[in-house]
Design a protein around this motif. Structure first.
Motif, mmCIF file in Angstrom:
data_model
loop_
_atom_site.group_PDB
_atom_site.id
_atom_site.type_symbol
_atom_site.label_atom_id
_atom_site.label_comp_id
_atom_site.label_asym_id
_atom_site.label_seq_id
_atom_site.Cartn_x
_atom_site.Cartn_y
_atom_site.Cartn_z
ATOM 1 N N TRP A 437 39.620 59.027 38.584
ATOM 2 C CA TRP A 437 39.191 58.703 39.949
ATOM 3 C C TRP A 437 37.961 59.534 40.326
ATOM 4 N N ALA A 438 37.955 60.796 39.921
ATOM 5 C CA ALA A 438 36.846 61.684 40.273
ATOM 6 C C ALA A 438 35.539 61.241 39.637
ATOM 7 N N ALA A 439 35.620 60.612 38.469
ATOM 8 C CA ALA A 439 34.402 60.190 37.771
ATOM 9 C C ALA A 439 33.855 58.867 38.296
ATOM 10 N N ALA A 440 34.671 58.124 39.045
ATOM 11 C CA ALA A 440 34.225 56.832 39.568
ATOM 12 C C ALA A 440 33.250 57.051 40.721
ATOM 13 N N THR A 441 32.271 56.184 40.809
ATOM 14 C CA THR A 441 31.260 56.295 41.870
ATOM 15 C C THR A 441 31.311 55.057 42.750
ATOM 16 N N GLY A 442 31.622 55.254 44.016
ATOM 17 C CA GLY A 442 31.593 54.147 44.971
ATOM 18 C C GLY A 442 32.902 53.387 45.036
ATOM 19 N N GLU A 443 33.070 52.663 46.143
ATOM 20 C CA GLU A 443 34.301 51.922 46.391
ATOM 21 C C GLU A 443 34.557 50.854 45.340
ATOM 22 N N MET A 444 33.523 50.138 44.925
ATOM 23 C CA MET A 444 33.721 49.058 43.963
ATOM 24 C C MET A 444 34.213 49.593 42.629
ATOM 25 N N ASP A 445 33.675 50.714 42.183
ATOM 26 C CA ASP A 445 34.103 51.295 40.921
ATOM 27 C C ASP A 445 35.556 51.743 41.003
ATOM 28 N N LYS A 446 35.949 52.299 42.137
ATOM 29 C CA LYS A 446 37.333 52.737 42.302
ATOM 30 C C LYS A 446 38.283 51.546 42.443
ATOM 31 N N MET A 447 37.802 50.478 43.079
ATOM 32 C CA MET A 447 38.616 49.269 43.147
ATOM 33 C C MET A 447 38.835 48.694 41.751
ATOM 34 N N ARG A 448 37.825 48.810 40.903
ATOM 35 C CA ARG A 448 37.974 48.354 39.518
ATOM 36 C C ARG A 448 39.075 49.140 38.810
ATOM 37 N N LEU A 449 39.123 50.449 39.038
ATOM 38 C CA LEU A 449 40.165 51.265 38.423
ATOM 39 C C LEU A 449 41.554 50.803 38.855
ATOM 40 N N ILE A 450 41.714 50.553 40.150
ATOM 41 C CA ILE A 450 43.017 50.089 40.653
ATOM 42 C C ILE A 450 43.373 48.740 40.042
ATOM 43 N N ALA A 451 42.407 47.832 40.019
ATOM 44 C CA ALA A 451 42.654 46.493 39.491
ATOM 45 C C ALA A 451 43.042 46.547 38.020
ATOM 46 N N GLU A 452 42.365 47.375 37.255
ATOM 47 C CA GLU A 452 42.687 47.477 35.830
ATOM 48 C C GLU A 452 44.085 48.035 35.612
ATOM 49 N N ARG A 471 42.924 36.803 40.455
ATOM 50 C CA ARG A 471 42.104 35.852 41.215
ATOM 51 C C ARG A 471 41.592 36.473 42.508
ATOM 52 N N ARG A 472 42.431 37.272 43.142
ATOM 53 C CA ARG A 472 42.060 37.828 44.445
ATOM 54 C C ARG A 472 40.893 38.807 44.342
ATOM 55 N N VAL A 473 40.961 39.742 43.410
ATOM 56 C CA VAL A 473 39.929 40.789 43.330
ATOM 57 C C VAL A 473 38.887 40.529 42.253
ATOM 58 N N GLU A 474 39.163 39.508 41.395
ATOM 59 C CA GLU A 474 38.229 39.133 40.321
ATOM 60 C C GLU A 474 37.896 40.317 39.424
ATOM 61 N N MET A 475 38.865 41.124 39.159
ATOM 62 C CA MET A 475 38.767 42.245 38.229
ATOM 63 C C MET A 475 40.123 42.418 37.557
ATOM 64 N N PRO A 476 40.112 42.787 36.269
ATOM 65 C CA PRO A 476 38.954 43.020 35.399
ATOM 66 C C PRO A 476 38.228 41.721 35.044
ATOM 67 N N ASP A 477 37.019 41.888 34.553
ATOM 68 C CA ASP A 477 36.172 40.756 34.192
ATOM 69 C C ASP A 477 36.502 40.327 32.768
ATOM 70 N N LEU A 478 37.225 39.229 32.631
ATOM 71 C CA LEU A 478 37.662 38.759 31.321
ATOM 72 C C LEU A 478 36.779 37.613 30.845
ATOM 73 N N VAL A 479 36.513 37.573 29.552
ATOM 74 C CA VAL A 479 35.678 36.522 28.958
ATOM 75 C C VAL A 479 36.587 35.565 28.202
ATOM 76 N N PHE A 480 36.492 34.284 28.517
ATOM 77 C CA PHE A 480 37.337 33.260 27.903
ATOM 78 C C PHE A 480 36.511 32.315 27.030
ATOM 79 N N TRP A 481 37.150 31.799 26.005
ATOM 80 C CA TRP A 481 36.578 30.697 25.225
ATOM 81 C C TRP A 481 36.479 29.471 26.125
ATOM 82 N N GLU A 482 35.352 28.808 26.110
ATOM 83 C CA GLU A 482 35.148 27.642 26.963
ATOM 84 C C GLU A 482 35.504 26.362 26.213
#
Length: 526
Positions: A437-452, A471-482
């Protein structure tokens, strides 16, 4: 939805399952014969009605989750195929039908309760509060799959005297159902906390309650934790944002009046007390393992491996021919390559001892980690960084001990012995640059930590929560085969309605038909 009442009786269920469970020794009568049933018995029959969507079961995991939510979150690895992002009709139909059978049982409980005297209604009020709480838990899940659903008029066939023409229900907007559930739960939290319960009624409640064994304090934690889950889900929508922030703050700042689940000892579950009963996880093995439904998802496994996650050897195990190495299945490989790799038995899989072959695996409803992660998100948005960090790190600690607990309760030893968890290892994990948490910078980065961390914690154990939060937070960012061969080339945003709605509930279905497509987002999905 052909709105029919499914009459579940314990006598029938016992004959099918060979139940020896002490709470079920006395057969339940046909709930359509109101004079022969009771609030207590109908209450338990209602809870039993959806047990296969609480306890890990073959049908839910193999038919429903294997080809839908577990893929959409990349909790699992699978062989790519055409049309893979269109939910199958069997999955949609069974999930839908089970919910409405379950709702019909609740309506029957309401019917029995309505015939009581005023004094008996007061005495048995505890049954109705807790039944509604349990109903709302599962109603939220169905809304979060489809959006608008029949609710306020649904399940009324018995109440309407068997008249089908009066029992085809209209659809309620999801915002309206969320509002009702949140209003009711807020009232329940205060009412149940101050309620004086007749000792005789409480004794009956303790024997009939399959979730909390009549523990009122645990029901209060369930109610308030469920409120937090619903409020968090709608917290980014204009209509609910202020309410969510205010009510979550009220809950968190007043634990004496609004207790929540904070430790694994307080987790809200269907517990397995005796094997070979109706309340069991006997089919989890076939449900998760059949047709390689337990292959580890690459992104999730690599996150654990790369960060030396203490949960790794509790949640996953190496493939039998992998020489002890955790090897993930790449979701972007061709189907031929994926098939060959899975056939080699080198792909890492979900830990069989901890999960699929653990016949004491509980039916999970609410647990400490998810509550702490919700609290962390709330405090982060409120600019209270210290509190956010505290709940984030506590959520991780509880998650690690949660999987350690699941492993320890297992009656199966097929998987390799896990690496013992130490507080030092947890501290090292929390200090990792990608976790810290201490290494994260900014709200979005910390939200990513929670989401992960939610994603890691939920994996295949809480797939509904996993997909909703992704779907709600759109994190983590996953890559799918199309899937270029299909109009639905990527995972959907919602499930469509079952075909039976168009056939039997035609007039009401026409109200929602314009929005009945896979790419329509739900109201909380911004």
């Amino acid at each position: 939805m052909k709105n029919r009442l499914v009459l579940l009786t314990l006598a029938i269920l016992t004959s099918l399952a060979g139940c020896q469970y002490s709470e079920f020794e006395e057969n339940y009568t046909d709930p359509s014969k109101v004079s022969e049933t009771s609030v207590e018995k109908q209450f338990t029959g209602f809870m039993i009605a959806n047990r296969e969507y609480v306890l890990p079961s073959y049908w839910n995991y193999f038919v429903v989750l294997r080809i839908t939510l577990n893929r959409y979150t990349q909790a699992i690895g699978w062989v790519n195929e055409e049309n893979q992002y269109v939910p199958g009709s069997a999955a949609i139909n069974d999930r839908w039908n089970n919910y409405y059978q379950f709702l019909a049982q609740y309506r029957e409980l309401e019917k029995v309760y309505a015939d009581l005297s005023p004094q008996n209604k007061q005495d048995y009020r505890v049954f109705m509060i807790t039944a509604a709480t349990y109903l709302y838990d599962h109603t939220q899940k169905v809304i979060d799959l489809h959006g608008a659903i029949p609710f306020s008029e649904a399940g009324m066939l018995s109440t309407n005297g068997g008249d089908y023409t009066e029992s085809y229900p209209s659809y309620d907007e999801p915002e309206a159902i969320y509002t009702k559930m949140l209003d009711d739960l807020a009232g329940f939290a205060d009412e149940l906390r101050t309620m004086e319960i007749n000792p005789g009624v409480l004794t009956g409640f303790e024997s009939q309650d399959l979730v909390n064994r009549g523990d009122i304090d645990m029901w209060l934690k369930y109610i308030n934790s469920l409120r937090m889950r619903m409020l968090t889900r709608v917290s980014e929508t204009p209509a609910f944002a202020d309410r969510a922030a205010s009510e979550i703050n009220t809950i968190l700042s007043n634990p004496a009046n609004y207790p929540i689940v904070t430790t694994n000892d307080e987790n809200i579950t269907f517990r397995i007390h005796e094997l070979g009963t109706l309340i069991a996880a006997n089919s989890f093995q076939s449900g998760l393992e059949d047709w390689d439904g337990n292959v580890a998802g690459k992104a999730l496994l690599e996150h654990m491996m790369n960060n030396e996650d203490p949960r790794l050897t509790y949640v996953f195990e190496p493939g039998e021919e992998a020489g002890g190495e955790f090897i993930p299945l790449d979701p972007l490989l061709s189907a031929t390559e994926q098939t060959e790799l899975i056939g080699s038995n080198t792909m890492a899989i979900y830990n069989r001892t901890t999960l699929s072959r653990n016949q004491y695996f509980p039916g999970m409803l609410i647990n400490a980690s998810q509550v702490h992660f919700m609290a962390a998100e709330h405090y982060l948005k409120a600019g209270q960084d210290a509190q956010a960090r505290e709940h984030y790190e506590t959520g991780i600690r509880e998650s690690i001990h949660y999987y350690e607990m699941l492993r320890n309760m297992s009656n199966n030893l097929i998987s390799p012995e896990p690496i013992p968890v130490t507080e030092s290892a947890i501290d090292t994990y929390l200090a990792d640059a990608d976790i810290s948490w201490a290494a994260a910078t900014g709200e979005m980065d910390k939200m990513r930590l929670i989401a992960e961390q939610k994603w890691l914690h939920f994996n295949v154990v809480q797939p509904n929560e996993n997909w909703a939060e992704l779907r709600r937070v759109e994190m983590p960012d996953l890559v799918f085969w199309e899937d270029q061969s299909n109009q639905q080339s990527l995972p959907p945003n919602r499930w469509i309605y079952p075909g039976s709605e168009q056939t039997y509930n035609t007039e009401n279905y026409q109200q929602v038909q314009p929005n009945d497509n896979l790419n329509r987002t739900l109201f909380w999905d911004n």
